[in-house]
Enzyme design. Structure first.
Site, PDB file in Angstrom:
ATOM      1  N   LYS A 125       0.816  -1.231   0.000  1.00 27.20           N
ATOM      2  CA  LYS A 125       0.000   0.000   0.000  1.00 27.20           C
ATOM      3  C   LYS A 125       0.842   1.270   0.000  1.00 27.20           C
ATOM      4  O   LYS A 125       0.478   2.268  -0.624  1.00 27.20           O
ATOM      5  CB  LYS A 125      -0.923   0.019   1.227  1.00 27.20           C
ATOM      6  CG  LYS A 125      -1.965  -1.070   1.243  1.00 27.20           C
ATOM      7  CD  LYS A 125      -3.107  -0.765   0.291  1.00 27.20           C
ATOM      8  CE  LYS A 125      -4.234  -1.782   0.449  1.00 27.20           C
ATOM      9  NZ  LYS A 125      -5.230  -1.647  -0.618  1.00 27.20           N
ATOM     10  N   GLU A 137      -9.958   6.236   3.079  1.00 24.22           N
ATOM     11  CA  GLU A 137     -10.861   5.238   3.648  1.00 24.22           C
ATOM     12  C   GLU A 137     -10.020   4.030   3.989  1.00 24.22           C
ATOM     13  O   GLU A 137      -8.954   3.829   3.405  1.00 24.22           O
ATOM     14  CB  GLU A 137     -11.931   4.858   2.623  1.00 24.22           C
ATOM     15  CG  GLU A 137     -11.537   3.759   1.630  1.00 24.22           C
ATOM     16  CD  GLU A 137     -10.410   4.173   0.677  1.00 24.22           C
ATOM     17  OE1 GLU A 137     -10.279   5.379   0.405  1.00 24.22           O
ATOM     18  OE2 GLU A 137      -9.664   3.292   0.218  1.00 24.22           O
ATOM     19  N   SER A 197       2.004  -9.770  -0.958  1.00 25.77           N
ATOM     20  CA  SER A 197       1.673  -8.340  -0.857  1.00 25.77           C
ATOM     21  C   SER A 197       1.803  -7.749   0.532  1.00 25.77           C
ATOM     22  O   SER A 197       1.952  -6.541   0.685  1.00 25.77           O
ATOM     23  CB  SER A 197       0.258  -8.115  -1.391  1.00 25.77           C
ATOM     24  OG  SER A 197      -0.652  -8.937  -0.670  1.00 25.77           O
TER      25      SER A 197
END
Lengths: 287, 409
Positions: free
Chosen positions: B104, B126, B391
Site C-alpha cells: 500500500k 478510507e 503483498s
C-alpha cells in the site's frame, strides 16, 4: 431571461409537463417549488399519498428518490430514509408503481425519479426508460451520472420523452456548465452548496454569482437544491432561479410525523414554504 | 537497481495496451460516475498527474523515498521448499518487507507527493482492515499533513491495533455508522467529505478503484512491483515467469504485479476471496458478481437483483470489498487474466503452511495467492516459473488467525 421551454424538447409528442409548469410559475411571478421524497418510505406504500399531500399543499413538482444502498451524494437524513426504504423492500418497480398510482389519481404535475445509476443499470436501461415513460415519469435525475458518462441513457430517455436533468455545483467550470446546458433538458439542477444533501440554516454566499454564471451559459430553467428548508430560502432562490428544491428538510418532517398526521402536516409545511394562501387553488388542478 | 526503475516511468497511461482511454475507460469499464461537484477535482487531479508523472524532480523525490524510506527494491525470494511441493520454481515478491508491512505504501507516498505539489494540505482516506489507513497516516506524519481516515464502526471494533497505530501516527480516525459499517460505507463517507471539502482536500484512494484517474494512477504507482520483479527474475533465471499470481480485493497489488507482464507471454492469475464458499458469504466480485457502478467506477460488483450492493465477506479484511478495479474487469472479459477464488479455510491453511515451510508469515490476503499456487500443482511442470506477489506480512492478522483456530492469546 430564459426561454419558456427547454432547448431540447423530447422527441415524443407527449405533453411536456415540466415546460408547462415553468410557463405557469413564470406567469404567476414565483419560483416553482419542488419537493423530494424517497420512494417506498416510511412505509413501502406511503409514497403516492405523500406526493399527493405535497401537491395539495402547493408543491409544483415532486422528485421521488429511488433508494440505493450507497448514496454517496446524500447526507444522513436521506441515507437513513434510503436504508429504511430498502429494508421495506422498495425497488425500481415500487417507485414506478407510485408514479402510476398518482397518474391514475389524475395528477398532472411533473414527477421525476432521482437516484443513482446502479439500480437503473441493474433494472436495464431500455426496459426502465419504457416502463418509466408508460408510468408517467417526466424526468430523471441521476446523481452519479454526469453528462459525459450518460450517453447510453440519454438517447433512449429522450426517445421516450423523458427529460435528462443534470446537476451542476458551485465548483463547476464554464466548460461543465456548457456541457450540461447542451446535453440536459427540462431544467438544470444547481446544487446550491459545495457538499452533500442536508438542510442548512443559511444559504451559500456564492449563490448569486454562481447562478449568474450558469444563467449566462444556458437557456434552460434553473432549479436550486441542497440546503433549502424555509420560506425565506425559497424566496431568496426565487429571485435568482426558476425553482427551489426542498429535500432533506421535507424528508425530516415526514420522518418525524406519525402516519395519521402526515398528510395534514405536509400540506401545512408546503403552504408555509410556498407562502400560498390555503384558500387559493393549487397548481395541479387534478389534486 | 537504477534510479530509473523507481517511480512511474513514461510507459503507462494510455500506451499500455491502449487502456484506459482519455476518459478512463477500460473497454466498457472504468469512467467517472461521480456527482458533478467532483468533476473539477478529478480534472485538477488528472492535470496534476499528467504534469508530474514524468517530471524528473517528482520521480527523483519518489525514487529516493521508495529506496530510503520504504526499503525498495523489495527482495525476490526463491521459496525452495514450497517449489519442491508445487513441482515448479516459485518466487515470492516480498512486498511484506516494505515499511508499514505491505504494498500500500507505494501508491500512498506517490499520491502524497502529488497532493503536496497540488497545494492540498488536508488528506483523507478510507480504510477497511486499516492497512491503507496506517500507510496514509505514516505518509502524512512524514510530511506534516492533516490526516483524516474514515473507517467503518464494525472494522474499528475488529482492527483495534491498526486504529491505535493510526492515532499514534497523528491521524484522526472517524467512525462510520452507516450501512454495513464496513469498508464500502467508509468509502461513501470519504467521498462525502471530499464532495464537501473538495477545494483543499486530497483523497488518497487505497486501491485501483474509484473514478478516473485513480485506477490508472494507482496502477502506475504500483507497477513498480512487476517492474522490479521482472528485472530481478531476469537476473536470477534469465527469463520471464510463466505464471504470475496475486490476490485481488480492490486489486492494486495484482495490477501492480500484472501491469509489466500484460504484453508478455505470461499467464496472469488473480485470486479472489471465496470466503465461506461462492454459494454463501464471499468477496469473489469477478467470480460471482455482475457489472455495475460503485464508488465512481463501472466494474463488477456484488449486488442483489435490484442493484443494491451486498456485503462482502472474507476472513481477510483487505479482500472484504464488494467491488473490484475496472482494469481487472477488463482483463477478465478480454480473457487476458484468469480469476479464481480461495476460501477462508484454504487461506488459513496456506497461512500456516508458508509460515512453516519458508519462515515467512504472510498476510491473510497474500495467503489466498499462496493457496492458489498450491492448487496449481496439477497444472504445472518443472519448467514452469511461478511469480507470486507476497503483498503483505501477517503480523496484523495474528489475532484473527488465533481466533479462527480457536486459540486464546
Amino acid at each position: 431571461m430564459t426561454r419558456p421551454a427547454d432547448s431540447h424538447p423530447p422527441a415524443s409528442r407527449r405533453t411536456d409537463r415540466i415546460a408547462e409548469m415553468f410557463e405557469r410559475t413564470r406567469a404567476e411571478g414565483r419560483p416553482a417549488v419542488v419537493v423530494f421524497v424517497p420512494g417506498g418510505w416510511p412505509e413501502v406504500d406511503a409514497t403516492a399519498d405523500i406526493v399527493q399531500a405535497a401537491l395539495e399543499g402547493g408543491a409544483d413538482a415532486v422528485e421521488i428518490g429511488w433508494p440505493f444502498s450507497e448514496p454517496m451524494g446524500d447526507g444522513v437524513v436521506n441515507q437513513k430514509a434510503y436504508e429504511q426504504a430498502i429494508a421495506n423492500g422498495c425497488t425500481g418497480e415500487t417507485v414506478l408503481d407510485a408514479v402510476r398510482e398518482l397518474r391514475s389519481r389524475g395528477v398532472r404535475a411533473p414527477l421525476l425519479v432521482m437516484g443513482y445509476f446502479n439500480p437503473l443499470l441493474s433494472y436495464g436501461i431500455s426496459r426502465f426508460v419504457l416502463d418509466a415513460a408508460q408510468a408517467g415519469v417526466d424526468g430523471l435525475i441521476t446523481v452519479d451520472l454526469p453528462p459525459h458518462e450518460a450517453g447510453e441513457l440519454e438517447g433512449p430517455a429522450r426517445e421516450a420523452g423523458i427529460h435528462m436533468i443534470y446537476l451542476l455545483a458551485p465548483t463547476s467550470t464554464d466548460e461543465r456548465i456548457r456541457l450540461v446546458g447542451e446535453r440536459g433538458s427540462g431544467f438544470v439542477y444547481c446544487v446550491g452548496v459545495v457538499g452533500i444533501t442536508g438542510a442548512r440554516s443559511v444559504l451559500s454566499d456564492e449563490l448569486p454569482e454562481y447562478l449568474g454564471r450558469v444563467r449566462s451559459l444556458t437557456d434552460l430553467p434553473l432549479a436550486v437544491g441542497f440546503g433549502i428548508s424555509t420560506r425565506e430560502h425559497v424566496r431568496t432562490v426565487g429571485e435568482i432561479a426558476d425553482a427551489a428544491v426542498v429535500g432533506s428538510a421535507f424528508v425530516q418532517l415526514v420522518g418525524d410525523t406519525p402516519a395519521e398526521e402526515r398528510s395534514a402536516r405536509i400540506r401545512a409545511y408546503l403552504e408555509e414554504i410556498t407562502g400560498r394562501d390555503p384558500g387559493t387553488p393549487v397548481a395541479d388542478p387534478a389534486v | 537497481m537504477t534510479q530509473q526503475t523507481h517511480g512511474a516511468q513514461s510507459r503507462g497511461a494510455s500506451d499500455a495496451g491502449g487502456v484506459p482511454d482519455a476518459y478512463g475507460h477500460f473497454g466498457e469499464f472504468g469512467g467517472q460516475y461521480v456527482p458533478e461537484t467532483l468533476m473539477p477535482a478529478l480534472a485538477e487531479l488528472e492535470a496534476a498527474y499528467a504534469q508530474y508523472r514524468d517530471a524528473p524532480d517528482f520521480l527523483e523525490e519518489l525514487g529516493d523515498l521508495l529506496r530510503d524510506y520504504v526499503g525498495r527494491p523489495s527482495p525476490l525470494t526463491l521459496a525452495a521448499r514450497l517449489s519442491e511441493e508445487v513441482g515448479a520454481r516459485v518466487y515470492l515478491k516480498r512486498e511484506d518487507l516494505n515499511h508499514t508491512g505491505a504494498h500500500k505504501i507505494n501508491a500512498v507516498l506517490a499520491q502524497t507527493l502529488l497532493a503536496r505539489r497540488m497545494g492540498k494540505r488536508r488528506i483523507i482516506a478510507e480504510t477497511g482492515a486499516g492497512q491503507h489507513g496506517v500507510a496514509t497516516a505514516t505518509a502524512c506524519a512524514l510530511f506534516g499533513l492533516d490526516c483524516i481516515v474514515y473507517m467503518g464502526a464494525e472494522d474499528i471494533r475488529r482492527q483495534a491495533l491498526n486504529v491505535f497505530k493510526m492515532k499514534i501516527l497523528g491521524a484522526e480516525v472517524r467512525s462510520v455508522e452507516s450501512g454495513s459499517r464496513t469498508l464500502k460505507d467508509a468509502t461513501n463517507e470519504a467521498i462525502r467529505d471530499w464532495v464537501t471539502n473538495v477545494r483543499d482536500t486530497y483523497y488518497i484512494i487505497g486501491s485501483v478503484v474509484g473514478p478516473h484517474p485513480y485506477p490508472m494512477m494507482v496502477r502506475d504507482f504500483q507497477a513498480i512491483i512487476g517492474r522490479e520483479a521482472k528485472q530481478q527474475l531476469w537476473e536470477k533465471e534469465a527469463r520471464l515467469p510463466s505464471i504470475a499470481v496475486a490476490c485481488v480485493g480492490g486489486g492494486s497489488n495484482a495490477i501492480g504485479l500484472f501491469h509489466e507482464f500484460v504484453d508478455d507471454p505470461v499467464r496472469l492469475i488473480g485470486v479472489e476471496a471465496a470466503g465461506e464458499g461462492l454459494d454463501a458469504r464471499h468477496a469473489a466480485t469477478l467470480g460471482a458478481g455482475r457489472p455495475g457502478v460503485l464508488h465512481g467506477t463501472r466494474s463488477y460488483l456484488l449486488q442483489d437483483a435490484g442493484g443494491q450492493v451486498t456485503e462482502a465477506h472474507s476472513i481477510s479484511a483487505g479482500l472484504d470489498y464488494p467491488g473490484v478495479g475496472p482494469e481487472h474487469a477488463w482483463l477478465k472479459i478480454t480473457e487476458r487474466a484468469e480469476y479464481r477464488s480461495i476460501t477462508d479455510q484454504e487461506a488459513l491453511a496456506a497461512f500456516q503452511h508458508l509460515s512453516r515451510l519458508e519462515g515467512i508469515i504472510p498476510a491473510l490476503e497474500s495467503s489466498h495467492a499462496i493457496a492458489q499456487v498450491l492448487k496449481l500443482k496439477s497444472e504445472v511442470t518443472s519448467d514452469d516459473l511461478i511469480l507470486v506477489n507476497l503483498s503483505g506480512r501477517g503480523d496484523k492478522d495474528m489475532m484473527s488467525v488465533a481466533d479462527a483456530l480457536g486459540v486464546t492469546l
